[in-house]
Design an enzyme around this catalytic site. Structure first.
Site, mmCIF file in Angstrom:
data_model
loop_
_atom_site.group_PDB
_atom_site.id
_atom_site.type_symbol
_atom_site.label_atom_id
_atom_site.label_comp_id
_atom_site.label_asym_id
_atom_site.label_seq_id
_atom_site.Cartn_x
_atom_site.Cartn_y
_atom_site.Cartn_z
ATOM 1 C CG HIS A 81 -59.910 -89.769 -14.066
ATOM 2 N ND1 HIS A 81 -59.930 -90.697 -15.029
ATOM 3 C CD2 HIS A 81 -59.678 -90.304 -12.992
ATOM 4 C CE1 HIS A 81 -59.638 -91.670 -14.530
ATOM 5 N NE2 HIS A 81 -59.860 -91.674 -13.279
ATOM 6 C CG HIS A 85 -63.410 -89.240 -9.919
ATOM 7 N ND1 HIS A 85 -63.783 -90.181 -9.320
ATOM 8 C CD2 HIS A 85 -61.991 -89.085 -9.858
ATOM 9 C CE1 HIS A 85 -62.839 -90.962 -9.080
ATOM 10 N NE2 HIS A 85 -61.957 -90.288 -9.273
ATOM 11 C CG HIS A 123 -57.998 -89.023 -5.787
ATOM 12 N ND1 HIS A 123 -59.063 -88.450 -5.814
ATOM 13 C CD2 HIS A 123 -57.886 -90.173 -6.611
ATOM 14 C CE1 HIS A 123 -59.853 -89.248 -6.755
ATOM 15 N NE2 HIS A 123 -59.003 -90.227 -7.208
ATOM 16 C CG ASP A 124 -57.797 -89.054 -10.011
ATOM 17 O OD1 ASP A 124 -58.602 -89.620 -10.093
ATOM 18 O OD2 ASP A 124 -56.902 -89.635 -10.070
ATOM 19 C CG ASP A 234 -59.957 -93.562 -7.393
ATOM 20 O OD1 ASP A 234 -58.895 -93.883 -7.565
ATOM 21 O OD2 ASP A 234 -60.719 -92.858 -7.806
HETATM 22 C C1 LIG Z 1 -58.972 -96.851 -8.616
HETATM 23 O O1 LIG Z 1 -58.054 -96.401 -9.717
HETATM 24 C C2 LIG Z 1 -58.751 -96.417 -10.698
HETATM 25 C C3 LIG Z 1 -58.126 -95.470 -11.829
HETATM 26 C C4 LIG Z 1 -58.785 -95.665 -12.991
HETATM 27 C C5 LIG Z 1 -60.013 -95.927 -13.255
HETATM 28 CL CL1 LIG Z 1 -60.917 -95.555 -14.683
HETATM 29 C C6 LIG Z 1 -60.782 -96.431 -12.164
HETATM 30 C C7 LIG Z 1 -62.275 -97.039 -12.214
HETATM 31 N N1 LIG Z 1 -63.226 -96.326 -11.574
HETATM 32 N N2 LIG Z 1 -64.029 -97.039 -11.824
HETATM 33 C C8 LIG Z 1 -64.094 -97.759 -12.841
HETATM 34 C C9 LIG Z 1 -64.809 -98.555 -13.682
HETATM 35 C C10 LIG Z 1 -66.416 -98.607 -13.324
HETATM 36 N N3 LIG Z 1 -64.513 -99.415 -14.295
HETATM 37 C C11 LIG Z 1 -63.448 -99.709 -14.753
HETATM 38 C C12 LIG Z 1 -62.702 -100.684 -15.785
HETATM 39 C C13 LIG Z 1 -61.442 -100.524 -16.016
HETATM 40 C C14 LIG Z 1 -60.375 -100.003 -15.206
HETATM 41 C C15 LIG Z 1 -58.866 -100.008 -15.590
HETATM 42 O O2 LIG Z 1 -58.170 -99.246 -15.252
HETATM 43 N N4 LIG Z 1 -58.515 -101.244 -15.872
HETATM 44 C C16 LIG Z 1 -57.240 -101.656 -15.895
HETATM 45 C C17 LIG Z 1 -56.585 -102.154 -14.803
HETATM 46 C C18 LIG Z 1 -57.635 -103.213 -13.944
HETATM 47 C C19 LIG Z 1 -55.318 -102.824 -15.248
HETATM 48 C C20 LIG Z 1 -60.881 -98.835 -14.303
HETATM 49 C C21 LIG Z 1 -62.079 -98.542 -14.075
HETATM 50 N N5 LIG Z 1 -62.831 -97.778 -13.104
HETATM 51 C C22 LIG Z 1 -60.305 -96.806 -11.047
HETATM 52 MG MG LIG Z 2 -56.275 -91.915 -10.165
HETATM 53 ZN ZN LIG Z 3 -59.704 -91.340 -9.042
#
Ligand SMILES: COc1ccc(Cl)c(-c2nnc3c(C)nc4ccc(C(=O)NCC(C)C)cc4n23)c1
Ligand SMILES: [Mg+2]
Ligand SMILES: [Zn+2]
Length: 346
Positions: A81, A85, A123-124, A234
């Protein structure tokens, strides 16, 4: 706003010239993470220029330059983050606006498109590499500020963005008259709050329903679509080649496992996804793509048929994760950790 940006950096950015003309910069195949880090702010200005936002909204270039550098400075160097990103998320918004012709096809007004790009950039902001449940579980300052409303981190990203807009010489919305200004701030708020995965999950059923019979004149359809588009941006790393999605996974689990270590040191047990002793990255990635990424982009493809090619790339990446899962199972009997296997997987 306590951060400081040097005026000489603003001038340097204003003179970054247009000697940067990367081929295919406006193609879905382009990977924004291949842009040299020091050129990213210049490409932000290029995106605003190319979408004609500077002329249409009479944005002073030095204000846009200063705003961009404050936003960049507002990001920390977390493993995932971080500013890169944010740049990749904003680049995907640029691709959507340009390639799906969101304004021409009247899916967005010119103002909504302008604020959409700004929202992605912001956004982050000031993300600490820990998620919302960590804030509430550990009773952080941000939790004390926002946990009663939920979306703790997202409310903080919004607050930081407002601080920058209120910083001398940084308000890129200053030329918006009357109701346009307050409309821009409402859009910024809705867009940033929409990036909370929890709110995405709450609206998934409605998203599936409206994308089957999308009505671009229906305000609630439009609001849901804009929220979907924020989440698509995102997750843009999933739409690129395997190398990008593997690198993204390494960065994300680096962040997740650090949060897990922190929770262990504070005497609380992390969820499996954040426990480096228990997590199987390939399994978790197959689940994440199956349960979140594919349904989202498949729904989007119902409204924009050209997105089907992106769905195919996401499916192909999931196949590679499935193969990695099989390899992972084989090697994990030999006691190798997930990261070793991931780093060795070609
Ligand atoms: C759109 O907002 C977000 C915020 C934070 C993150 Cl890190 C991401 C994000 N962006 N790419 C990814 C990838 C490749 N894998 C991830 C695996 C799990 C999770 C996660 O937060 N799982 C818990 C939830 C499902 C209850 C997020 C993942 N992620 C997107
Ligand atoms: Mg975020
Ligand atoms: Zn983000």
């Amino acid at each position: 706003y306590h951060m400081q940006v040097e005026e000489e950096d603003v001038q340097a950015l204003l003179n970054c010239g247009d000697d940067h003309n990367i081929k295919d910069f406006d193609s879905f195949n382009f990977c924004p993470r291949t842009v040299p880090y020091r050129h990213m702010p210049c490409y932000v200005l290029k995106m605003f220029e190319d979408l004609n936002f500077i002329k249409r909204w009479r944005i002073k270039k030095n204000v846009l330059a200063r705003f961009t550098l404050y936003v960049k400075k507002g990001y920390r160097d977390a493993p995932y983050h971080n500013w890169m990103h944010a740049f990749s998320v904003a680049h995907f918004a640029y691709l959507l606006i340009k390639n799906l012709r969101l304004v021409e096809e009247e899916h967005m007004t010119e103002l909504q498109a302008f604020v959409f790009l700004v929202s992605c950039l912001c956004h982050d902001i000031d993300h600490r590499g820990t998620n919302n449940s960590f804030q509430t579980k550990c009773g952080t300052v941000l939790a004390s500020l926002y946990s009663s409303e939920g979306s703790v981190m997202e409310r903080h990203h919004l607050a930081q963005s407002m601080c920058i807009l209120n910083t001398e010489g940084c308000n890129i919305f200053e030329t918006l008259k009357g109701t346009l200004y307050s409309e821009a701030l409402d859009l910024l708020r809705n867009n940033i709050l929409a990036t909370d995965l929890a709110s995405h999950f709450r609206s998934v059923d409605d998203q599936r329903e409206i994308t089957r019979c999308y009505d671009k004149k229906n305000p609630s359809h439009r609001k849901l679509l804009h929220a979907m588009l924020m989440t698509c941006c995102d997750l843009n790393d999933q739409t690129k080649n395997w190398k990008v999605s593997k690198q993204t996974a390494e960065q994300i689990y680096d962040e997740f496992f650090s949060q897990g270590d922190l929770e262990k040191s504070m005497g609380t047990a992390p969820i499996e996804m954040m426990d480096r002793e228990k997590a199987s990255i390939p399994d978790l990635q197959v689940q994440f793509i199956t349960n979140l990424v594919l349904p989202l982009f498949t729904n989007l493809a119902m409204v924009f048929p050209s997105v089907k090619s992106i769905v195919q790339i996401i499916e192909r990446n999931r196949e590679v994760w499935r193969i990695a899962t099989a390899i992972f199972q084989k090697y994990s009997e030999k006691g190798m950790t997930g990261m070793d296997i991931l780093l060795n997987a070609r």
